[in-house]
Design a protein around this motif. Structure first.
Motif, PDB file in Angstrom:
ATOM      1  N   LEU A   1      41.067  35.568  53.107  1.00 24.52           N
ATOM      2  CA  LEU A   1      41.396  36.383  51.961  1.00 24.52           C
ATOM      3  C   LEU A   1      41.628  37.962  52.389  1.00 24.52           C
ATOM      4  CD1 LEU A   1      41.697  36.774  49.074  1.00 24.52           C
ATOM      5  CD2 LEU A   1      39.255  37.358  48.592  1.00 24.52           C
ATOM      6  N   HIS A   2      42.666  38.429  51.923  1.00 27.32           N
ATOM      7  CA  HIS A   2      42.850  39.769  52.297  1.00 27.32           C
ATOM      8  C   HIS A   2      43.461  40.473  50.986  1.00 27.32           C
ATOM      9  CE1 HIS A   2      47.213  39.043  52.992  1.00 27.32           C
ATOM     10  NE2 HIS A   2      46.829  38.218  53.626  1.00 27.32           N
ATOM     11  N   CYS A   3      43.120  41.691  51.145  1.00 24.33           N
ATOM     12  CA  CYS A   3      43.917  42.682  49.936  1.00 24.33           C
ATOM     13  C   CYS A   3      44.639  43.738  50.660  1.00 24.33           C
ATOM     14  CB  CYS A   3      42.782  43.348  49.017  1.00 24.33           C
ATOM     15  SG  CYS A   3      43.368  44.211  47.679  1.00 24.33           S
ATOM     16  N   PRO A   4      45.780  44.024  50.157  1.00 22.61           N
ATOM     17  CA  PRO A   4      46.615  43.303  49.046  1.00 22.61           C
ATOM     18  C   PRO A   4      47.038  42.124  49.549  1.00 22.61           C
ATOM     19  CG  PRO A   4      47.898  45.225  50.034  1.00 22.61           C
ATOM     20  CD  PRO A   4      46.699  45.249  50.572  1.00 22.61           C
ATOM     21  N   THR A   5      47.163  41.105  48.859  1.00 17.47           N
ATOM     22  CA  THR A   5      47.797  39.663  49.035  1.00 17.47           C
ATOM     23  C   THR A   5      49.235  39.757  49.136  1.00 17.47           C
ATOM     24  OG1 THR A   5      47.827  38.890  46.612  1.00 17.47           O
ATOM     25  CG2 THR A   5      45.857  38.732  47.914  1.00 17.47           C
ATOM     26  N   PRO A   6      49.842  38.732  49.629  1.00 14.00           N
ATOM     27  CA  PRO A   6      51.314  39.038  49.885  1.00 14.00           C
ATOM     28  C   PRO A   6      52.031  38.588  48.531  1.00 14.00           C
ATOM     29  CG  PRO A   6      50.348  37.229  51.330  1.00 14.00           C
ATOM     30  CD  PRO A   6      49.358  37.838  50.454  1.00 14.00           C
ATOM     31  N   ASP A   7      51.512  38.122  47.627  1.00  8.60           N
ATOM     32  CA  ASP A   7      52.451  37.827  46.243  1.00  8.60           C
ATOM     33  C   ASP A   7      52.083  39.095  45.339  1.00  8.60           C
ATOM     34  OD1 ASP A   7      49.583  37.328  45.729  1.00  8.60           O
ATOM     35  OD2 ASP A   7      50.149  35.569  44.553  1.00  8.60           O
ATOM     36  N   MET A   8      51.736  40.108  45.625  1.00  7.98           N
ATOM     37  CA  MET A   8      51.658  41.275  44.983  1.00  7.98           C
ATOM     38  C   MET A   8      52.748  42.215  44.914  1.00  7.98           C
ATOM     39  SD  MET A   8      47.380  42.602  45.406  1.00  7.98           S
ATOM     40  CE  MET A   8      46.265  41.730  44.549  1.00  7.98           C
TER      41      MET A   8
ATOM     42  N   HIS B   1      48.025  49.714  50.154  1.00  8.43           N
ATOM     43  CA  HIS B   1      46.979  50.178  51.055  1.00  8.43           C
ATOM     44  C   HIS B   1      46.981  49.427  52.300  1.00  8.43           C
ATOM     45  CE1 HIS B   1      44.233  47.119  49.942  1.00  8.43           C
ATOM     46  NE2 HIS B   1      44.219  47.324  48.550  1.00  8.43           N
ATOM     47  N   PRO B   2      46.250  49.934  53.365  1.00  7.93           N
ATOM     48  CA  PRO B   2      46.154  48.917  54.482  1.00  7.93           C
ATOM     49  C   PRO B   2      45.525  47.612  54.106  1.00  7.93           C
ATOM     50  CG  PRO B   2      45.307  51.221  54.969  1.00  7.93           C
ATOM     51  CD  PRO B   2      45.507  51.116  53.449  1.00  7.93           C
ATOM     52  N   ARG B   3      45.814  46.699  54.831  1.00  7.08           N
ATOM     53  CA  ARG B   3      45.354  45.173  54.656  1.00  7.08           C
ATOM     54  C   ARG B   3      43.879  45.328  54.860  1.00  7.08           C
ATOM     55  NH1 ARG B   3      47.991  39.915  57.004  1.00  7.08           N
ATOM     56  NH2 ARG B   3      49.813  40.546  55.316  1.00  7.08           N
ATOM     57  N   VAL B   4      43.053  44.730  54.309  1.00  3.77           N
ATOM     58  CA  VAL B   4      41.748  44.494  54.498  1.00  3.77           C
ATOM     59  C   VAL B   4      41.246  43.116  54.209  1.00  3.77           C
ATOM     60  CG1 VAL B   4      40.961  45.510  52.381  1.00  3.77           C
ATOM     61  CG2 VAL B   4      39.257  45.395  54.437  1.00  3.77           C
TER      62      VAL B   4
ATOM     63  N   MET C   1      61.770  31.088  44.405  1.00  3.26           N
ATOM     64  CA  MET C   1      60.935  32.274  44.910  1.00  3.26           C
ATOM     65  C   MET C   1      59.844  32.432  43.824  1.00  3.26           C
ATOM     66  SD  MET C   1      62.171  35.963  45.680  1.00  3.26           S
ATOM     67  CE  MET C   1      61.133  37.150  46.832  1.00  3.26           C
ATOM     68  N   ALA C   2      58.573  32.570  44.381  1.00  2.00           N
ATOM     69  CA  ALA C   2      57.375  32.785  43.514  1.00  2.00           C
ATOM     70  C   ALA C   2      57.606  34.420  42.833  1.00  2.00           C
ATOM     71  CB  ALA C   2      56.002  32.719  44.316  1.00  2.00           C
ATOM     72  N   GLU C   3      56.941  34.495  41.723  1.00  2.21           N
ATOM     73  CA  GLU C   3      56.956  35.603  40.903  1.00  2.21           C
ATOM     74  C   GLU C   3      56.022  36.429  41.562  1.00  2.21           C
ATOM     75  OE1 GLU C   3      56.174  37.373  36.460  1.00  2.21           O
ATOM     76  OE2 GLU C   3      56.981  35.553  36.780  1.00  2.21           O
ATOM     77  N   LEU C   4      56.308  37.781  41.830  1.00  2.00           N
ATOM     78  CA  LEU C   4      55.397  38.660  41.985  1.00  2.00           C
ATOM     79  C   LEU C   4      54.309  39.336  41.122  1.00  2.00           C
ATOM     80  CD1 LEU C   4      57.418  40.667  44.822  1.00  2.00           C
ATOM     81  CD2 LEU C   4      56.110  38.915  45.205  1.00  2.00           C
ATOM     82  N   LYS C   5      53.093  39.519  41.460  1.00  2.00           N
ATOM     83  CA  LYS C   5      51.918  39.869  40.409  1.00  2.00           C
ATOM     84  C   LYS C   5      51.937  41.513  40.723  1.00  2.00           C
ATOM     85  CE  LYS C   5      49.626  35.574  41.407  1.00  2.00           C
ATOM     86  NZ  LYS C   5      48.627  34.955  41.927  1.00  2.00           N
ATOM     87  N   GLU C   6      51.578  41.944  39.749  1.00  2.00           N
ATOM     88  CA  GLU C   6      51.343  43.445  39.631  1.00  2.00           C
ATOM     89  C   GLU C   6      50.080  43.799  40.399  1.00  2.00           C
ATOM     90  OE1 GLU C   6      53.165  46.294  39.113  1.00  2.00           O
ATOM     91  OE2 GLU C   6      54.739  45.104  38.213  1.00  2.00           O
ATOM     92  N   ASN C   7      49.893  44.667  40.956  1.00  2.00           N
ATOM     93  CA  ASN C   7      48.634  45.068  41.748  1.00  2.00           C
ATOM     94  C   ASN C   7      47.716  45.971  40.842  1.00  2.00           C
ATOM     95  OD1 ASN C   7      46.557  44.964  43.780  1.00  2.00           O
ATOM     96  ND2 ASN C   7      47.825  46.379  45.009  1.00  2.00           N
ATOM     97  N   THR C   8      47.500  45.131  39.633  1.00  2.00           N
ATOM     98  CA  THR C   8      46.655  46.053  38.730  1.00  2.00           C
ATOM     99  C   THR C   8      45.662  45.478  38.316  1.00  2.00           C
ATOM    100  OG1 THR C   8      48.135  45.359  36.880  1.00  2.00           O
ATOM    101  CG2 THR C   8      48.711  47.331  37.972  1.00  2.00           C
ATOM    102  N   ALA C   9      45.412  44.116  38.319  1.00  2.00           N
ATOM    103  CA  ALA C   9      44.457  43.395  37.838  1.00  2.00           C
ATOM    104  C   ALA C   9      43.292  43.791  38.604  1.00  2.00           C
ATOM    105  CB  ALA C   9      44.578  41.552  38.129  1.00  2.00           C
TER     106      ALA C   9
END
Length: 68
Positions: free
Chosen positions: A21-28, A34-37, A1-9
């Motif tokens: 591309l969308h934010c937030p990304t699934p690996d965060m 927040h709503p996907r954009v 399983m891939a390591e999840l990244k903090e949504n702070t970068a």
């Protein structure tokens, strides 16, 4: 399983494999923070800013064929 990244970068580099591309990304960690954009990074000169969290995405490398 891939390591999840903090949504702070504040600046995240993405490649063609991340498109569309969308934010937030699934690996965060906070993938539902927040709503996907969807962000038109390829159409905006290789950069896009999330209107919700302010994260800036920078496209690195070439675009795949078929993307404008």
């Amino acid at each position: 399983m891939a390591e999840l990244k903090e949504n702070t970068a504040r600046i995240i580099e993405v490649t063609a494999k991340d498109l569309p591309l969308h934010c937030p990304t699934p690996d965060m960690v906070a993938w539902n923070s927040h709503p996907r954009v969807f962000l038109p990074v390829a159409k905006n000169g290789g950069e896009a800013l999330c209107p919700y969290c302010g994260t800036r995405y920078k496209l690195t490398g070439p675009l795949p064929h078929g993307h404008h």
